[in-house]
Design an enzyme around this catalytic site. Structure first.
Site, PDB file in Angstrom:
ATOM      1  CG  ASP A   5      -1.983  -1.059   1.173  1.00  0.00           C
ATOM      2  OD1 ASP A   5      -2.333  -1.466   0.047  1.00  0.00           O
ATOM      3  OD2 ASP A   5      -2.462  -1.502   2.230  1.00  0.00           O
ATOM      4  CG  ASP A  52     -11.873  -2.612  -1.282  1.00  0.00           C
ATOM      5  OD1 ASP A  52     -11.011  -3.500  -1.453  1.00  0.00           O
ATOM      6  OD2 ASP A  52     -11.628  -1.402  -1.402  1.00  0.00           O
TER       7      ASP A  52
END
Lengths: 207, 246
Positions: B6, B125
Site C-alpha cells: 500500500d 472491497d
C-alpha cells in the site's frame, strides 16, 4: 545494438529495461531506423495479434522482416505469435509467415482463460544443447499471459525448443535459423527469464 | 504468492481495517526484496491518490518497472482511460480498477480493448452486510449497495481479466481469509481470483488456495513486518500438495 520494434503494444518498457541491462538497446518505430550496427531485432509485447500485424504492415516492418534473413529476430508473446502464418484472434489475421503454423484460441475446456501465471516447461528431445535455452531445465517456471497458442506443422515441428502444458501440450519456445521466439515473458520470468535474454544477446554477439 | 504494497505519498504503509496507517518503508526497496525472495507477482495500491499525486505515482511505477523481474499490478484512484494508459506506459503489467469501475463499468471494457483483458484487474472491497456481501468503494468508506457476486460476474463480462477480492471484515485481522466469500466468488467466474484480507499465517495462505479455491493469495502486513517470508508460505503450500513455483 539490439532494436526493439514498437508496434503499439502494451508494456514495451519491461522488455526495454531487461535488454538495456544486457547491452545497447533502442526502441524503433520504422524500418528506416535500422542501422548498420543493429545486430538483432526484437518483437516484444502484449496486445492483440490483428492490430499488431496491421501496424507492422503500415510501418513496412512486415515486408522488411519477410525479406530479412540474416539478423537474428526474437519474438516475445504476441511478437512470438506474429512469427506464424495465421491467428484466429479478432476474426483472423495473417502473420509474418516466418515459421509455419497457426495461432489458435485455447478451448474453454482447458480452464481459466487467459492462461495467466507461472507454468512449467519441458525441453524437447534433442534440444538440450541449444544455446538459447542454456541454463533451463525441465519443470522450470516461466510467466505466461495468453489466450492463444501456436500449433506447428509437420514441417516446423523441429523448431520447437520448449513445450508447456495447459490442458494439453503447446509450444512455448521456437528456434529456426535466425528466428526465435518465446510464448512466455522472459522479461517477467525472474532470473531464469533474464538468463534466456542473456543467451540471446550472447548468441547475437557471437554472430 | 503476492505481497501487496500500500502506497501513500510515495511510501509503503500498512493499516488495520483500512485505518491506523503506519510507515513500512521505501516501495522500490521493498519491491526488490520481494522479487529476490521468490514472490510471484506484486501489487501496489496507492491508497490516497489524488490528482496532484498522480505524477509521483507514475515516477514511482517507472522506478519499480526498472528494478523488477516479475509482473506487477498498480491500482488506487485510477479514474480514467488516460490514467490506465499512463500507468501501463510507465511499465505496470496490470492496472487494478475499483471505485472508478463501479462508477463507470465501461472503463473496464475500454481498458481491456486497449491492452487486453489480462491487463485489467477488477479490485473489489467486500464487506458482509446481512446475509450477503456489499461492494464498498472510496477506500472502504462508502457502501455502494451492490451485491459482490452480481458485480463480479458483471465485471468479468465487461472484460476484467482477474479479480482482486479483499474482505474488509478480515483486512489486517490476521485470522484468515473469508473462505466462504472466496468460494462463492471462485464458483462464479472463469477468471483468476486473488484472495486478499486476513491472512496471518502460512496456513491461512494455503487455505485460500486449497479451501477458498483462489488462484493466488495476497498479503501485506505479515510480509512487511517480516512476520512471515514468501519462502515459508510456499513451503507450507508445497507440503499441502499445492502446485506452486518454488
Amino acid at each position: 545494438m539490439i532494436a526493439l520494434i514498437d508496434f503499439g503494444a502494451g508494456n514495451l518498457k519491461s522488455a526495454e529495461h531487461a535488454f538495456s541491462q544486457l547491452g545497447s538497446t533502442r526502441v524503433i518505430e520504422r524500418p528506416g531506423e535500422i542501422t548498420g550496427d543493429t545486430k538483432a531485432l526484437v518483437l516484444p509485447g502484449d496486445g492483440s495479434f490483428r492490430s499488431a500485424y496491421e501496424r507492422l504492415v503500415e510501418t513496412g516492418f512486415s515486408d522488411y522482416l519477410k525479406n530479412e534473413n540474416l539478423r537474428p529476430l526474437l519474438g516475445i508473446c504476441v511478437g512470438y505469435q506474429l512469427l506464424f502464418d495465421f491467428s484466429e484472434e479478432d476474426g483472423g489475421s495473417p502473420g509474418l509467415s516466418l515459421i509455419a503454423g497457426n495461432v489458435k484460441k485455447f478451448p474453454r475446456s482447458v480452464g481459466k482463460i487467459p492462461h495467466m501465471g507461472w507454468n512449467q516447461v519441458a525441453i524437447k528431445e534433442n534440444k538440450k544443447s541449444s544455446p538459447l535455452i542454456q541454463g533451463v531445465q525441465d519443470d522450470d517456471f516461466f510467466y505466461f499471459v495468453h489466450s492463444f497458442y501456436s500449433e506447428l506443422t509437420p514441417s516446423s515441428q523441429s523448431a520447437e525448443l520448449l513445450s508447456c502444458d495447459y490442458g494439453f501440450p503447446f509450444c512455448a519456445a521456437v528456434e529456426m535459423k535466425n528466428i526465435s521466439g518465446f510464448q512466455f515473458h522472459p522479461e517477467k520470468s525472474h532470473d531464469l527469464g533474464r538468463k534466456l535474454l542473456k543467451n540471446f544477446v550472447e548468441e547475437v554477439k557471437a554472430c | 504468492v503476492i505481497p501487496c504494497l500500500d502506497i501513500k505519498e510515495g511510501r509503503v504503509v500498512k493499516g488495520v481495517q483500512f485505518e491506523n496507517i503506519t510507515d513500512a518503508g521505501d516501495p522500490v526497496e521493498n519491491a526488490v526484496f520481494y522479487d529476490r525472495a521468490g514472490a510471484d507477482e506484486l501489487v501496489f495500491l496507492d491508497i490516497t491518490a489524488t490528482h496532484e499525486e498522480r505524477g509521483i505515482l507514475i515516477k514511482l511505477v517507472e522506478r519499480i518497472a526498472e528494478n523488477l523481474t516479475i509482473p506487477f499490478t498498480v491500482g488506487g484512484g485510477l479514474r480514467t482511460l488516460e490514467d490506465i494508459i499512463a500507468i501501463t506506459r510507465a511499465g505496470a503489467d496490470k492496472v487494478s480498477l475499483n471505485s472508478a469501475a463501479v462508477k463507470r463499468p465501461e472503463l473496464i471494457t475500454e481498458g481491456a480493448k486497449l491492452f487486453g483483458s489480462q491487463c485489467i484487474v477488477l479490485a473489489v472491497d467486500a464487506k458482509r452486510v446481512g446475509s450477503s456481501w456489499h461492494v464498498f468503494v472510496r477506500g472502504g468508506r462508502e457502501d455502494t449497495g451492490l451485491d459482490v457476486l452480481t458485480w463480479i460476474e458483471r465485471g468479468e463480462k465487461m472484460g476484467a481479466g482477474e479479480i482482486l477480492l479483499t474482505s474488509m471484515d478480515r483486512d489486517g485481522m490476521k485470522n484468515g481469509f473469508d473462505l466462504e466469500l472466496l468460494q462463492e466468488v471462485s464458483k462464479r467466474v472463469n477468471i483468476p481470483v486473488i484472495a486478499s484480507g486476513g491472512a496471518g499465517t502460512a496456513e491461512h495462505m494455503a487455505d485460500g488456495i486449497a479451501l477458498g479455491k483462489a488462484d493466488a493469495v495476497l498479503a501485506a502486513s505479515i510480509f512487511h513486518f517480516r512476520e512471515l517470508s514468501v519462502a515459508q508460505v510456499k513451503q507450507t503450500m508445497k507440503d499441502r500438495g499445492i502446485w506452486v513455483r518454488q
